[in-house]
Every structure is written in C-alpha cells, then in structure tokens.
Design an enzyme around this catalytic site. Structure first.
Site, PDB file in Angstrom:
ATOM      1  N   ASN A   9       0.872  -1.172   0.000  1.00 55.38           N
ATOM      2  CA  ASN A   9       0.000   0.000   0.000  1.00 55.38           C
ATOM      3  C   ASN A   9       0.911   1.224   0.000  1.00 55.38           C
ATOM      4  O   ASN A   9       1.503   1.557   1.019  1.00 55.38           O
ATOM      5  CB  ASN A   9      -0.895  -0.036   1.248  1.00 55.38           C
ATOM      6  N   HIS A  95      -9.478   1.095   4.735  1.00 56.00           N
ATOM      7  CA  HIS A  95      -8.218   1.281   5.461  1.00 56.00           C
ATOM      8  C   HIS A  95      -8.458   2.215   6.656  1.00 56.00           C
ATOM      9  O   HIS A  95      -9.248   3.150   6.562  1.00 56.00           O
ATOM     10  CB  HIS A  95      -7.143   1.855   4.525  1.00 56.00           C
ATOM     11  N   GLU A  97      -6.849   4.618   7.775  1.00 57.43           N
ATOM     12  CA  GLU A  97      -6.630   6.039   7.475  1.00 57.43           C
ATOM     13  C   GLU A  97      -7.858   6.637   6.793  1.00 57.43           C
ATOM     14  O   GLU A  97      -8.202   7.803   7.023  1.00 57.43           O
ATOM     15  CB  GLU A  97      -5.364   6.201   6.619  1.00 57.43           C
ATOM     16  N   GLY A 173       2.729   2.414  10.796  1.00 59.84           N
ATOM     17  CA  GLY A 173       3.654   3.537  10.649  1.00 59.84           C
ATOM     18  C   GLY A 173       4.379   3.903  11.927  1.00 59.84           C
ATOM     19  O   GLY A 173       5.027   4.943  12.012  1.00 59.84           O
ATOM     20  N   SER A 213       3.611  -2.003  10.237  1.00 63.24           N
ATOM     21  CA  SER A 213       5.071  -2.033  10.412  1.00 63.24           C
ATOM     22  C   SER A 213       5.701  -3.373  10.048  1.00 63.24           C
ATOM     23  O   SER A 213       6.663  -3.796  10.679  1.00 63.24           O
ATOM     24  CB  SER A 213       5.451  -1.646  11.847  1.00 63.24           C
TER      25      SER A 213
HETATM   26  P1  13P Z   1       3.195   0.526   7.612  1.00 64.23           P
HETATM   27  O1  13P Z   1       3.725  -0.769   7.041  1.00 64.23           O
HETATM   28  O2  13P Z   1       3.905   1.728   7.122  1.00 64.23           O
HETATM   29  O3  13P Z   1       3.065   0.443   9.102  1.00 64.23           O
HETATM   30  O4  13P Z   1       1.686   0.670   7.033  1.00 64.23           O
HETATM   31  C1  13P Z   1       0.822  -0.384   7.165  1.00 64.23           C
HETATM   32  C2  13P Z   1      -0.427  -0.093   6.426  1.00 64.23           C
HETATM   33  O5  13P Z   1      -1.215   0.742   6.810  1.00 64.23           O
HETATM   34  C3  13P Z   1      -0.674  -0.831   5.168  1.00 64.23           C
HETATM   35  O6  13P Z   1      -1.962  -0.618   4.695  1.00 64.23           O
END
Ligand code: 13P
Length: 251
Positions: A9, A95, A97, A173, A213
């Site tokens: 992603n 997602h 976010e 993240g 992560s």
């Molecule tokens: P990270 O791997 O940067 O933590 O992001 C995970 C994510 O939200 C994938 O959709």
C-alpha cells in the site's frame, strides 16, 4: 492451503517518475516468485504507469479506494469500472486512514465491497483496533463489529472472494509490530467469527493479511503463524529491495 498474498500500500506516495523507478527495480527482484500473490497499490495517479510496467508479469494491480456508484456527479471519486478499465484486480477498502480522516464507516465499506464484487474486483478489506481500544481489552469487540457490519449481507461464495487485512492502528507507521502471537490470536479469532457468520469452509478459505510495520526483519515470523496468510505493507514497500525481501519471506 491458502495461497499467500503480499500487498504494497503506497498510500499518498510516488509521482509517476518515482513509481517507474520503484516498479522496475522491484519487478527484476521478484521474477522467480511463483508461490505468492504479489499486489501493488499505487495512488490513482500512478495506476496507469504501474499497470503498464507490470502487464504480463507475476504482479497484480490494486487501487487504494473506490466509490460505490458506476458513474455520475461525484466529484473527485473513482468508480469500480474505471479501476477495471485501467487494469486493477484488487481494491483496498476501509483502510484505517480512510476511516479516521475521510469518514469511511462500516456501512460505506459494505457498499464498496458489494460493488467491487459486482465488477470482479477483489476487495482487500481492512479492520483493526486503536491503541486505546486494545488497552481497554476491546480488540475482539471492535473487530467483530467491523466484520459483522462491513460484511453484512454477503453470501459465503462472495466472502470467499474477499481478502481481509488485520491492521492494528497502533502498529501502522509506528515501527511497533504486533508480536506474531498477538497478530495470530486476532487472525484466529476473526476466522472463528467467519465460521459462525458464514461456515467452516468459508472460514478456512479466506485469506487474512497482517498489516502494521511489517519489515524484512519481521515478516518471516509473522508468515510462520497458522492464521496469517499474507501482509499489507506500507513504509517498507516503498523500497524495492525491502519489499522484495518481504515477498520472498521464509516461513
Ligand atoms: P506501515 O507498514 O507503514 O506500518 O503501514 C501499514 C499499512 O497501513 C498498510 O496498509
């Protein structure tokens, strides 16, 4: 057994020039990989570029979002037909976010899943709890609600076409990966709920990715877990060598 699925992603990263470089480098590193479904989800603006670069390869294209109408006066939105037209096979839906910043709810997730399936787009449906919810011991309650509402009205046959992604928000993240056991516990719980809502055959067929992560250093142990069938990778997917190492996990 379930075929592993590892997806990148990219979130809101990469111009077409950057996409070009990243995909060309990555593609060369994974040509021999045949046992894993590999998926790239660039931003909308790079879908055409990436689609052309991976055409005929072992890598599939995904969008990061879509709207549930076919066409019309929905400024700024993108329809499932448009995604198919540009070569997408998958679409990420719900997602965290999008839920946190753009008003996505279990109800809109449900509408999007149904519309994606109508178009033979495979939804990658994200669920997961916040840090506060985990600390309050609400992980299972939160995830089960997201699943019940998000997947409402689907048949077993439809459910088997969906990929789920368990992404604990506190691990996205942040560099804080859930331990393989923590992640697997939730994956196992989700699978038991799917058995209750649908049936055993559906529960054992659905692939559940872990996201949050995931790094080259953590992927092997995660993928060795009984109920973890793949990874949804953010930051570590923006570098060709690190994402290639993740795709070539050793479980
Ligand atoms: P990270 O791997 O940067 O933590 O992001 C995970 C994510 O939200 C994938 O959709």
């Amino acid at each position: 057994m379930r075929r592993p699925i590892i997806a990148a992603n990219w979130k809101m990263n990469c111009t077409t020039g950057q996409a070009n470089e990243l995909v060309n480098n990555f593609k060369a590193l994974v040509t021999q990989v045949t046992e894993v479904d590999i998926v790239l989800a660039p931003p909308f603006t790079a879908l055409a570029t990436v689609g052309q670069l991976i055409s005929g390869s072992n890598i599939a294209l995904a969008a990061q979002n879509m709207y549930w109408e076919e066409s019309g006066a929905y400024t700024g939105e993108v329809s499932p037909g448009m995604l198919i037209d540009i070569g997408c096979k998958y679409v990420i839906i719900g997602h965290s976010e999008r839920r946190a910043y753009f008003g996505e709810t279990d109800e809109t997730v449900n509408k999007k899943i149904k519309k994606a399936l109508e178009h033979n787009l495979t939804p990658i449906v994200c669920v997961g709890e916040s840090l506060a919810q985990r600390e309050n011991n609400e992980t299972q309650a939160v995830v089960v609600l997201q699943i019940r509402r998000g997947l409402q009205g689907l048949t077993s046959e439809q459910m088997q076409k969906i990929v789920l992604a368990y992404e604990p928000i506190w691990a996205i993240g942040t560099g804080k990966t859930a331990t393989p056991e923590q992640a697997n516990d939730v994956h196992h719980f989700i699978r038991r709920k799917l058995a209750g809502i649908f049936d055993e055959a559906t529960a054992s067929a659905v692939r559940i990715q872990y996201g949050g992560s995931v790094k080259p250093a953590s992927v092997d142990e995660l993928m060795a877990q009984s109920d973890i069938d793949g990874a949804l990778v953010g930051g570590a997917a923006l570098k060709a060598d690190s994402f290639a190492r993740i795709v070539k996990f050793e479980a």
